[in-house]
Design an enzyme around this catalytic site. Structure first.
Site, short mmCIF file in Angstrom:
data_model
loop_
_atom_site.label_atom_id
_atom_site.label_comp_id
_atom_site.label_asym_id
_atom_site.label_seq_id
_atom_site.Cartn_x
_atom_site.Cartn_y
_atom_site.Cartn_z
N GLN A 207 0.81 -1.20 0.00
CA GLN A 207 0.00 0.00 0.00
C GLN A 207 0.85 1.27 0.00
O GLN A 207 0.31 2.36 -0.17
CB GLN A 207 -0.91 0.03 1.24
N PHE A 238 -6.31 -3.57 3.49
CA PHE A 238 -6.96 -3.21 4.74
C PHE A 238 -6.01 -2.59 5.77
O PHE A 238 -6.28 -2.61 6.96
CB PHE A 238 -7.66 -4.42 5.38
N ARG A 320 -5.17 8.49 16.78
CA ARG A 320 -6.49 8.52 16.13
C ARG A 320 -7.55 7.92 17.06
O ARG A 320 -8.70 8.38 17.06
CB ARG A 320 -6.45 7.77 14.80
N GLU A 706 -12.80 3.71 5.24
CA GLU A 706 -12.80 3.28 6.63
C GLU A 706 -14.10 3.53 7.40
O GLU A 706 -14.50 2.69 8.22
CB GLU A 706 -11.64 3.95 7.37
#
Length: 811
Positions: A207, A238, A320, A706
């Site tokens: 990714q 993912f 986060r 997401e």
């Protein structure tokens, strides 16, 4: 309306419901993935790891000679072979060839063979002597030992102690949640070759091609321009291929450099599950206050994530999580502490949602467990606590378009016919003593952008050829999520040409450099902005050539060529308006928030805890969709993956003191339960929120990767309510503590908890010491007689033998 978000009046391809650009290749088996490219090379060597049989141990001796005697073995790679730096992590805490083993199954060497079988036999022949060391495996062990790594951030607003003093209801407790295996269809794979000039070319399922390029160069002692990384496509990512591919690519590249032959490294499924990082499990200790109307007033929580053996992305994941504990709710007084545990397991890493799901699950668990004890339905507590326009998050960012929460909530109520169905659920439960149903609604507010501001940039290279055809390169990677489809639509719309004139090229670091990972749901925003910028540069040049004549596209392109006008452009986009102080945990880290609401209806068997999801209704905000069919698929897929995490997928490590301590027991689909067709809702309805234009984003769209994962909270909350319905009072005042994942076993124990029949101190029949009142509560109730019988006769163990947590009671 900004120019970035404005759609042209004609020639608009964005917004059309188009199939995935590679759908035909996918379903016919013609789509090529990294490992398929091995067939295009001759003389390929195959890599196999030498795994350590300990969770924590010192390597005393490594003898490769027996492996080299195995027919077909070409070379054994060890730390002594590394010409650069023996490290594969961006934090420089991940030795590629370790001298101290940090998790069970970690590779201490790699064997290269003429065939994979030769490499496997060679790996088995390598002799390694170890000195086993004590291993910390669980979060409980790490907390008790004070085993932490990285920073300890805090998010704080208001006066928490004053908030508790003013609260009408105060509760305290513990919320725990497990990790999750990515289980992408394609395991980690790399194919490395070296050309005649010594240039290293790596085909990799990654990714983050730029970071893979940097780590490979770092290990080989080369500069970045000597390494090229290409990602053709991925069979799923993912988040598991954001950081984890780098070391495997480096091993393949090292083997290619040392042998002069192509080297293929592809993990088997068992190796992939055993050796790669997962979603972080979390432990949260909290105290929550509600006002007299049932609104959240104060929250004090400490979140501890399981980082595994190295930092990887654990710090931004934790950040986060802390920034999403509020979810969709206004918290006037809040104090959140975060820390990363250091354990001897795989280095946990990015996973769809990147800490957001874990943070949001805390507040949803708080509401779900406390609402019955203050005499309100959890749906009403959620609705009353919603953000409204003008309010800010605990870290200081205004919540723009907060009204969309209420709009989506009401739209879902209407479309899903919630009021009528709640009556039907109540009637069903009254008539069925051994089976209960429940319907729950939960919201989502998810911030879009990378936590690290510098990552919020994207690049593209657009070529227009003399025949009018267009080739687009961009920095994003395609992992099945439809990013390339959206970029084709953006390019066709920006240039005003038919879609069939535009083609996408594979992602390569020598075409678009210094790109960010395709992650944080920002792929379409960043790369779409860059593609649009490149196209508009070309259009401005063509406009000068056309000079108002209105030439057809192909004639205009040819005229520009003969006029020696440049027909290609490098585009660039940076997300504006972002700022973030990671030390103070304050700022404006997100471009915008994506909103969603989900209603889930479930049915639970009171004898076994087996459950099924009968119906799911979703209203989700994707702005003005770039590609509605792709977005619908992402919403559906994200929801199912979230439901898998919350109800099915159960990672189990051997935590005994025996020789297999630290071994992951759930290494395959036979032992790790994944959602399948049988777990899909029987009735699944998804609507995209209308009139949701996002100014300042490419063509008014919003990210979709997401946020849908967290829609699955509704399933977990419905299971909690269904379990509570087994209580003598029908569940109206019964608080149920539901483990995560809510497997049938966990739901069974939640049902037993409800059946215990003490609304003031409803307690899981297994005992435990989780959520307790702030002041001493009443004496512990005896176990429900049926609970003792079930545990002794059916499960063959004494009551209270496996330590669960208690449900909350009011202080």
């Amino acid at each position: 309306m900004s120019e970035l978000s404005r759609r042209p009046d004609e020639g608009v391809v964005v917004g059309r419901a188009l199939p995935h650009e590679s759908a035909g290749l996918h379903v016919t088996g013609h789509a090529l993935y990294t490992d398929d490219l091995v067939a295009t090379r001759s003389d390929v060597l195959h890599a196999h790891p030498v795994p350590a049989p300990h969770a924590h141990a010192r390597v005393l001796r490594l003898d490769a000679a027996p492996a080299l005697a195995v027919p077909g073995v070409e070379r054994v790679l060890t730390a002594a072979d590394v010409p650069g730096t023996n490290d594969s992590g961006v934090k420089h805490d991940e030795p590629l060839f370790p001298d101290i083993v940090m998790f069970h199954g970690q590779a201490v060497a790699w064997v290269l063979g003429e065939t994979l079988e030769a490499a496997r036999l060679g790996a088995a022949a390598v002799v390694v002597d170890y000195d086993p060391l004590p291993a910390v495996l669980t979060l409980a062990e790490a907390i008790e030992a004070g085993s932490y790594q990285g920073g300890r951030p805090t998010v704080e607003r208001g006066d928490v102690e004053r908030g508790f003093a003013e609260a009408a209801h105060v509760f305290s407790g513990v919320t725990e949640m497990a990790g999750q295996e990515h289980f992408y269809l394609e395991t980690h794979a790399s194919l490395a070759v070296v050309d005649e000039a010594g240039q290293v070319f790596v085909q990799c399922s990654t990714q983050h091609p730029t970071e893979t390029q940097e780590i490979v160069a770092h290990v080989l002692g080369l500069r970045s321009h000597e390494v090229t990384v290409q990602c053709l496509r991925m069979g799923g990512g993912f988040g598991g291929k954001e950081m984890q591919p780098h070391g495997y690519a480096a091993v393949a590249a090292l083997g290619a450099v040392l042998t002069g032959r192509p080297v293929r490294l592809r993990l088997t499924r068992q190796q992939d599950v055993t050796m790669t990082g997962k979603r972080h499990g979390f432990h949260a200790e909290w105290r929550a206050g509600f006002d007299a109307e049932g609104r959240l007033l104060a929250l004090d929580a400490t979140l501890t994530s399981d980082g595994g053996w190295s930092l990887d992305l654990s710090e931004p994941v934790l950040a986060r999580a802390l920034c999403h504990v509020d979810n969709a709710y206004w918290l006037p007084h809040v104090r959140l502490h975060g820390r990363v545990a250091h354990t001897h397991k795989t280095s946990q890493t990015a996973f769809r949602g990147f800490g957001g799901p874990q943070g949001m699950l805390v507040v949803e668990d708080v509401i779900g467990r406390c609402a019955p004890l203050i005499g309100l339905d959890a749906r009403e507590v959620r609705r009353r606590s919603f953000y409204v326009d003008g309010q800010e998050t605990p870290y200081g960012q205004p919540v723009r378009h907060a009204d969309r929460l209420a709009t989506a909530w009401q739209q879902l109520h209407d479309e899903a016919d919630v009021a009528r169905r709640l009556e039907e659920v109540a009637a069903f439960n009254a008539a069925h003593p051994h089976t209960k149903r429940a319907l729950a609604l939960t919201p989502v507010k998810f911030g879009i952008s990378f936590n690290f501001t510098a990552f919020n940039q994207g690049g593209a290279l657009v070529h227009v050829y003399k025949d009018g055809s267009v080739l687009v390169n961009h920095g994003g990677t395609e992992m099945g999520q439809g990013l390339h489809t959206k970029m084709l639509q953006v390019a066709a719309t920006a240039l005003g040409v038919p879609l069939e004139l535009v083609r996408l090229a594979p992602t390569r670091t020598d075409k678009v450099p210094n790109t960010s990972a395709t992650a944080a749901s920002a792929g379409a925003d960043l790369n779409g902005g860059a593609v649009k910028d490149a196209c508009e540069q070309i259009l401005r040049r063509l406009a000068e050539v056309d000079a108002g004549r209105g030439l057809p596209w192909r004639d205009l392109v040819q005229a520009a060529y003969f006029a020696r006008v440049q027909l290609w452009a490098a585009g660039f986009y940076r997300t504006e308006g972002l700022h973030w102080d990671s030390t103070a945990m304050r700022g404006h880290p997100f471009k915008y928030f994506a909103y969603g609401v989900c209603a889930a209806e479930v049915e639970v068997d009171g004898f076994t805890g087996a459950h099924r999801t009968r119906r799911v209704d979703i209203v989700h905000d994707v702005g003005d969709s770039l590609s509605p069919l792709v977005d619908l698929g992402q919403v559906e897929g994200g929801f199912v993956q979230g439901a898998g995490w919350l109800t099915l997928e159960d990672l189990r490590w051997d935590t005994s003191a025996g020789p297999q301590r630290g071994r992951l027991a759930t290494q395959a689909a036979s032992t790790y339960k994944l959602p399948s067709f049988s777990e899909m809702p029987g009735d699944f309805r998804v609507s995209l929120l209308q009139h949701a234009h996002e100014d300042g984003a490419v063509y008014g769209s919003k990210a979709v990767g997401e946020p849908p994962v967290m829609l699955a909270f509704a399933v977990r909350e419905a299971l909690r309510s269904a379990a509570a319905a087994f209580a003598p009072d029908g569940g109206a005042g019964t608080s149920v503590d539901l483990a995560s994942p809510a497997t049938p076993e966990a739901v069974f124990w939640a049902v037993e908890d409800a059946r215990s029949g003490d609304p003031d101190r409803a307690r899981l029949v297994r005992g435990g010491t989780g959520v307790v009142p702030d002041q001493p509560g009443p004496e512990e109730p005896a176990l429900h007689p049926r609970s003792e019988q079930v545990q002794r006769d059916l499960l063959g163990r004494e009551p209270g033998s496996d330590g669960s947590r208690s449900a909350p009671v009011e202080a």
